[in-house]
Design a protein around this motif. Structure first.
Motif, PDB file in Angstrom:
ATOM      1  N   ILE A 184     -26.492 -62.900  16.626  1.00  9.51           N
ATOM      2  CA  ILE A 184     -25.383 -62.818  16.028  1.00  9.51           C
ATOM      3  C   ILE A 184     -25.951 -61.744  14.048  1.00  9.51           C
ATOM      4  N   HIS A 185     -25.095 -61.785  13.575  1.00 12.57           N
ATOM      5  CA  HIS A 185     -26.871 -60.809  12.039  1.00 12.57           C
ATOM      6  C   HIS A 185     -25.616 -61.608  11.537  1.00 12.57           C
ATOM      7  N   ALA A 187     -16.074 -69.993   5.185  1.00  6.73           N
ATOM      8  CA  ALA A 187     -15.081 -69.382   6.067  1.00  6.73           C
ATOM      9  C   ALA A 187     -15.893 -68.329   6.790  1.00  6.73           C
ATOM     10  N   ALA A 188     -17.022 -67.275   6.794  1.00  3.85           N
ATOM     11  CA  ALA A 188     -17.886 -66.768   7.569  1.00  3.85           C
ATOM     12  C   ALA A 188     -18.194 -67.486   8.596  1.00  3.85           C
ATOM     13  N   THR A 189     -18.652 -68.615   7.597  1.00  2.55           N
ATOM     14  CA  THR A 189     -20.053 -69.880   8.575  1.00  2.55           C
ATOM     15  C   THR A 189     -19.762 -70.253   9.912  1.00  2.55           C
ATOM     16  N   ALA A 190     -17.892 -70.752   9.235  1.00  4.23           N
ATOM     17  CA  ALA A 190     -17.357 -71.197  10.423  1.00  4.23           C
ATOM     18  C   ALA A 190     -16.854 -70.691  11.700  1.00  4.23           C
ATOM     19  N   VAL A 191     -16.549 -68.812  11.142  1.00  5.15           N
ATOM     20  CA  VAL A 191     -16.412 -68.194  12.675  1.00  5.15           C
ATOM     21  C   VAL A 191     -17.946 -68.371  12.810  1.00  5.15           C
ATOM     22  N   ARG A 192     -18.916 -68.008  12.441  1.00  4.95           N
ATOM     23  CA  ARG A 192     -19.927 -68.147  13.612  1.00  4.95           C
ATOM     24  C   ARG A 192     -20.471 -69.307  14.028  1.00  4.95           C
ATOM     25  N   LYS A 193     -20.424 -70.587  13.291  1.00  4.25           N
ATOM     26  CA  LYS A 193     -20.157 -72.150  14.574  1.00  4.25           C
ATOM     27  C   LYS A 193     -19.456 -71.724  15.707  1.00  4.25           C
ATOM     28  N   GLY A 217     -21.899 -59.813  11.387  1.00  2.00           N
ATOM     29  CA  GLY A 217     -21.892 -58.770  13.241  1.00  2.00           C
ATOM     30  C   GLY A 217     -21.676 -59.968  14.319  1.00  2.00           C
ATOM     31  N   ILE A 218     -21.299 -59.948  14.769  1.00  2.00           N
ATOM     32  CA  ILE A 218     -21.500 -60.328  16.775  1.00  2.00           C
ATOM     33  C   ILE A 218     -20.963 -59.401  17.914  1.00  2.00           C
ATOM     34  N   GLU A 219     -22.696 -59.740  18.336  1.00  2.00           N
ATOM     35  CA  GLU A 219     -22.243 -58.772  19.454  1.00  2.00           C
ATOM     36  C   GLU A 219     -22.816 -59.543  20.713  1.00  2.00           C
ATOM     37  N   TRP A 220     -22.677 -59.209  22.080  1.00  2.00           N
ATOM     38  CA  TRP A 220     -23.043 -59.984  22.842  1.00  2.00           C
ATOM     39  C   TRP A 220     -23.112 -58.947  24.490  1.00  2.00           C
ATOM     40  N   ASP A 221     -23.757 -59.179  25.016  1.00  2.00           N
ATOM     41  CA  ASP A 221     -24.428 -57.884  25.798  1.00  2.00           C
ATOM     42  C   ASP A 221     -24.175 -58.566  27.574  1.00  2.00           C
ATOM     43  N   ALA A 264     -31.400 -61.157   7.558  1.00  2.00           N
ATOM     44  CA  ALA A 264     -31.775 -61.431   8.643  1.00  2.00           C
ATOM     45  C   ALA A 264     -30.810 -61.157   9.851  1.00  2.00           C
ATOM     46  N   ASN A 265     -32.109 -61.091  10.716  1.00  2.00           N
ATOM     47  CA  ASN A 265     -30.829 -61.347  12.315  1.00  2.00           C
ATOM     48  C   ASN A 265     -31.075 -61.837  13.016  1.00  2.00           C
ATOM     49  N   LEU A 266     -30.364 -62.637  12.615  1.00  2.00           N
ATOM     50  CA  LEU A 266     -30.083 -64.319  13.447  1.00  2.00           C
ATOM     51  C   LEU A 266     -29.520 -63.651  14.475  1.00  2.00           C
ATOM     52  N   THR A 267     -30.244 -64.315  15.583  1.00  2.00           N
ATOM     53  CA  THR A 267     -30.242 -64.056  16.997  1.00  2.00           C
ATOM     54  C   THR A 267     -29.583 -65.109  17.650  1.00  2.00           C
ATOM     55  N   THR A 268     -28.393 -65.684  18.261  1.00  2.00           N
ATOM     56  CA  THR A 268     -28.066 -66.068  19.214  1.00  2.00           C
ATOM     57  C   THR A 268     -27.748 -65.961  20.323  1.00  2.00           C
ATOM     58  N   ALA A 269     -28.968 -65.866  21.076  1.00  2.00           N
ATOM     59  CA  ALA A 269     -28.656 -64.695  22.377  1.00  2.00           C
ATOM     60  C   ALA A 269     -29.489 -65.674  23.816  1.00  2.00           C
TER      61      ALA A 269
END
Length: 332
Positions: A49-50, A93-99, A179-183, A4-9
């Motif tokens: 956020i992927h 732990a991974a979820t905490a980084v996403r948050k 993954g985390i991307e930003w532009d 699921a490509n979770l996009t928090t853009a």
């Protein structure tokens, strides 16, 4: 595993469409409107956020079997299976980084009319970039730790799901899923359009300006909503129950308000004097106040509660005079 490509853009407008060419890149016309100033001082930032899907819809046969258990119509039943234990420490732990990434993005930007986009002050871009680079590295480390436990998680799923377990649901290459991307995309019409069709170019410039007009109102509303929520919560805690006995409150009731006031000062677009005064009043009331002193000193607690009530009433009047505006969307 399905992904699921979770996009928090958050796209924030990059370069101002109607900014005077007589000004330098970092100069702002003091006579410019608030929206023009916002456009000149901010740029778009989009965070993606992927994240892997942790649930999967059951097949038609499995759904039919589940519906049959309850003698239900298959068309009225939907069912899914949970692929992974998201409460496992490695996954948490991974979820905490996403948050952490999403919270930082929201806390350091302003709302914008485009879905998935927010506005960041241009002077804050270098710091934001450094922070997100650090968070991305943290996520990579968390995923590496998750890989060490992934076989364990799959074994647990096999035992938990029984006949619903399917090894094909799991992608062993976790770095492909997280993954985390930003532009920093531009919200302005492309410059070539000026050569192709000046009329269309200036029409698009006007449309961008209207978006920033709306972004000003969205920022005001977001600030007011959060201030109201925090002031009301703390005021209720301090005023106590009907019999006058104080309610128990956590330190966060005070610290969250203090953090908001600092964030407002940092992101304030200086668009509404009355809202600025209300925030200043709240800052004066809780400035230097220690949560434990509010618990121990009834006179201080009563004074702060009374003054917060005045801010709450004034804020309610401010919000009543400014009905919520519908968000402009880019025509597709």
């Amino acid at each position: 595993m399905s992904t699921a490509n979770l996009t928090t853009a958050s796209p924030v407008s990059d370069s101002p469409a109607s900014e005077s060419h007589a000004l330098g890149d970092n100069e702002v016309n003091p006579m410019a409107s608030v929206s023009e100033r916002l456009q000149a001082e901010t740029t778009a930032v989009r965070l993606k956020i992927h994240w892997p899907s942790v649930r999967k819809t059951l097949s038609s046969d499995q759904t039919r079997q589940a519906a049959g258990t309850f003698d239900a119509d298959t068309k009225s039943v939907s069912a899914s299976k949970k692929l992974l234990d998201t409460n496992h420490p490695a996954f948490r732990a991974a979820t905490a980084v996403r948050k952490q990434a999403a919270d930082h993005w929201k806390a350091n930007t302003l709302p914008y009319t485009e879905p998935g986009m927010r506005l960041i002050k241009r002077v804050d871009v270098p710091t934001f970039d450094v922070f997100m680079t650090s968070v991305r590295a943290e996520l990579n480390e968390a995923v590496e730790q998750l890989e060490l436990h992934f076989d364990e998680l799959i074994d647990q799923a096999r035992e938990r799901l029984g006949d619903l377990f399917d090894p094909a649901d799991y992608d062993m290459n976790l770095h492909r899923l997280f993954g985390i991307e930003w532009d920093y995309p531009s919200c302005n019409p492309p410059e070539y359009l000026l050569q192709v069709s000046p009329q269309l170019y200036y029409s698009e410039c006007s449309r961008v300006q209207r978006r920033f007009d709306e972004a000003v109102k969205l920022a005001e509303q977001a600030f007011a909503d959060e201030l109201e929520q925090l002031v009301t919560h703390l005021g209720e805690r301090l005023r106590g129950d009907g019999d006058g006995s104080p309610k128990v409150f956590r330190d966060s009731a005070v610290t969250n308000l203090a953090e908001f006031l600092d964030r407002f000062q940092r992101l304030n677009i200086r668009s509404d004097d009355q809202l600025d005064r209300l925030v200043a009043d709240a800052r004066r009331i809780v400035g230097g106040v220690v949560p434990q002193h509010l618990r121990e000193q009834s006179e201080l607690r009563q004074r702060v509660a009374t003054e917060l009530s005045r801010v709450e009433a004034s804020l309610e009047g401010w919000m009543t005079e400014r009905p919520r505006r519908s968000i402009l969307r880019r025509s597709r």
